[in-house]
Design an enzyme around this catalytic site. Structure first.
Site, PDB file in Angstrom:
ATOM      1  N   ARG A  36      21.477  54.272  30.142  1.00 46.50           N
ATOM      2  CA  ARG A  36      21.741  55.444  29.301  1.00 46.50           C
ATOM      3  C   ARG A  36      20.556  55.784  28.411  1.00 46.50           C
ATOM      4  NH1 ARG A  36      25.116  54.677  25.485  1.00 46.50           N
ATOM      5  NH2 ARG A  36      25.216  52.412  25.630  1.00 46.50           N
ATOM      6  N   ARG A  37      19.808  54.766  27.986  1.00 46.06           N
ATOM      7  CA  ARG A  37      18.752  54.978  27.000  1.00 46.06           C
ATOM      8  C   ARG A  37      17.451  55.421  27.682  1.00 46.06           C
ATOM      9  NH1 ARG A  37      19.687  49.466  23.575  1.00 46.06           N
ATOM     10  NH2 ARG A  37      19.761  48.636  25.702  1.00 46.06           N
ATOM     11  N   ASP A  58      25.150  57.190  32.877  1.00 41.38           N
ATOM     12  CA  ASP A  58      26.197  56.483  32.146  1.00 41.38           C
ATOM     13  C   ASP A  58      27.230  56.018  33.158  1.00 41.38           C
ATOM     14  OD1 ASP A  58      28.259  55.578  30.549  1.00 41.38           O
ATOM     15  OD2 ASP A  58      28.183  57.269  29.158  1.00 41.38           O
ATOM     16  N   TYR A 151      37.648  41.328  26.277  1.00 46.22           N
ATOM     17  CA  TYR A 151      36.374  41.107  26.966  1.00 46.22           C
ATOM     18  C   TYR A 151      36.558  40.127  28.118  1.00 46.22           C
ATOM     19  CZ  TYR A 151      31.684  39.519  28.030  1.00 46.22           C
ATOM     20  OH  TYR A 151      30.522  39.186  28.698  1.00 46.22           O
ATOM     21  N   GLY A 182      26.449  31.943  31.165  1.00 47.27           N
ATOM     22  CA  GLY A 182      26.985  31.493  29.896  1.00 47.27           C
ATOM     23  C   GLY A 182      26.211  32.175  28.777  1.00 47.27           C
ATOM     24  N   GLU A 187      20.582  41.352  23.659  1.00 47.30           N
ATOM     25  CA  GLU A 187      21.184  42.197  22.634  1.00 47.30           C
ATOM     26  C   GLU A 187      22.713  42.108  22.644  1.00 47.30           C
ATOM     27  OE1 GLU A 187      19.780  46.149  23.227  1.00 47.30           O
ATOM     28  OE2 GLU A 187      17.707  45.650  22.722  1.00 47.30           O
ATOM     29  N   PHE A 188      23.267  41.304  23.527  1.00 49.98           N
ATOM     30  CA  PHE A 188      24.717  41.184  23.687  1.00 49.98           C
ATOM     31  C   PHE A 188      25.417  40.907  22.352  1.00 49.98           C
ATOM     32  CE2 PHE A 188      28.470  38.523  24.298  1.00 49.98           C
ATOM     33  CZ  PHE A 188      29.186  39.201  25.269  1.00 49.98           C
TER      34      PHE A 188
END
Length: 252
Positions: A36-37, A58, A151, A182, A187-188
């Site tokens: 998207r960025r 997207d 999640y 794991g 950036e998660f």
């Protein structure tokens, strides 16, 4: 994987996705980098226009995905390998107090996004009798932890979809794989903690997490197996992790 394959990576602007772009390029592939960025994509492509095709997209928007992939230049089709990497975690509270908008973000990206892209790419692979889809899941799809119910459910859905997808294409020559990381320092956690860097950094304190390049190594290895070999799924931990919330913080 052919000598000069075309690889589509979603969520390519950062983290595991970006590392996968670099790893496939190092092996001589041409990579369609979807994200998207657009500013991040431009930075990723700079000076490598012949080997990297930026595709602003997207994954949550089915029509956006369809139009973007339908508009690929002829020399960038067909797609040999699809890495469904786009995903995120949002919110960390219990269901009774969590923000339902965060649920929607995770469901739309982690589940619908994977389906939207796969639904566009798989028909061509099946028709050609070759291709490889590699879905990026998570160890969270194998277990549940407090504050992570939705999640974890989305990543469990990735695992179920991956298994069903493999059955659906059985006999076509198309391969379906999954990689479950794991703790990977990307950036998660920053996204999950709404930009709180201190909270995000605390997740990895006292241990050495996986790097995005570690997962990219696994992805490219899977893609490089002979055509008759399918690595169905791989679970990857850092040495100081044995499950969600089960970590050894050995560094002071």
């Amino acid at each position: 994987m052919s000598d000069n394959p075309v690889v589509l990576v979603t969520g390519a602007s950062s983290g595991i996705g970006r590392a996968c772009v670099e790893a496939f390029l190092a092996q001589g592939a041409r990579v369609i980098a979807a994200a998207r960025r657009t500013d991040r994509l431009e930075e990723l492509v700079a000076g490598r226009e012949e080997s990297v095709l930026p595709v602003p997209m997207d994954v949550r928007d089915r029509e956006d995905v369809r139009s973007a992939l339908a508009a690929l230049p002829a020399e960038w089709a067909p797609i040999d390998v699809l890495v469904n990497n786009a995903g995120l975690a949002a919110g960390r509270g219990p269901i009774q107090t969590d923000d339902p908008d965060d649920w929607d973000r995770m469901l739309d990206t982690n589940v619908r996004g994977l389906l939207n892209v796969s639904g566009c790419v798989l028909p061509g692979m099946v028709e050609r009798g070759s291709g490889h889809v590699i879905n990026i899941g998570s160890n969270a799809g194998r277990e549940v932890y407090p504050g992570g119910a939705v999640y974890c459910a989305t990543k469990a859905a990735v695992e179920r979809i991956t298994r069903g997808m493999r059955m659906d294409v059985l006999g076509s020559g198309v391969r379906i794989s999954q990689v479950d990381p794991g703790m990977v320092e990307t950036e998660f956690s920053l996204v999950r903690f709404d930009g709180d860097e201190a909270a995000a950094n605390a997740v990895y304190e006292g241990l050495t997490p996986l790097r995005p390049s570690d997962i990219a190594d696994v992805v490219t290895w899977i893609a490089g197996r002979p055509p008759h070999v399918v690595i169905a799924d791989v679970l990857v931990y850092p040495v100081d992790q044995a499950g969600s919330g089960k970590v050894a913080r050995r560094k002071g």
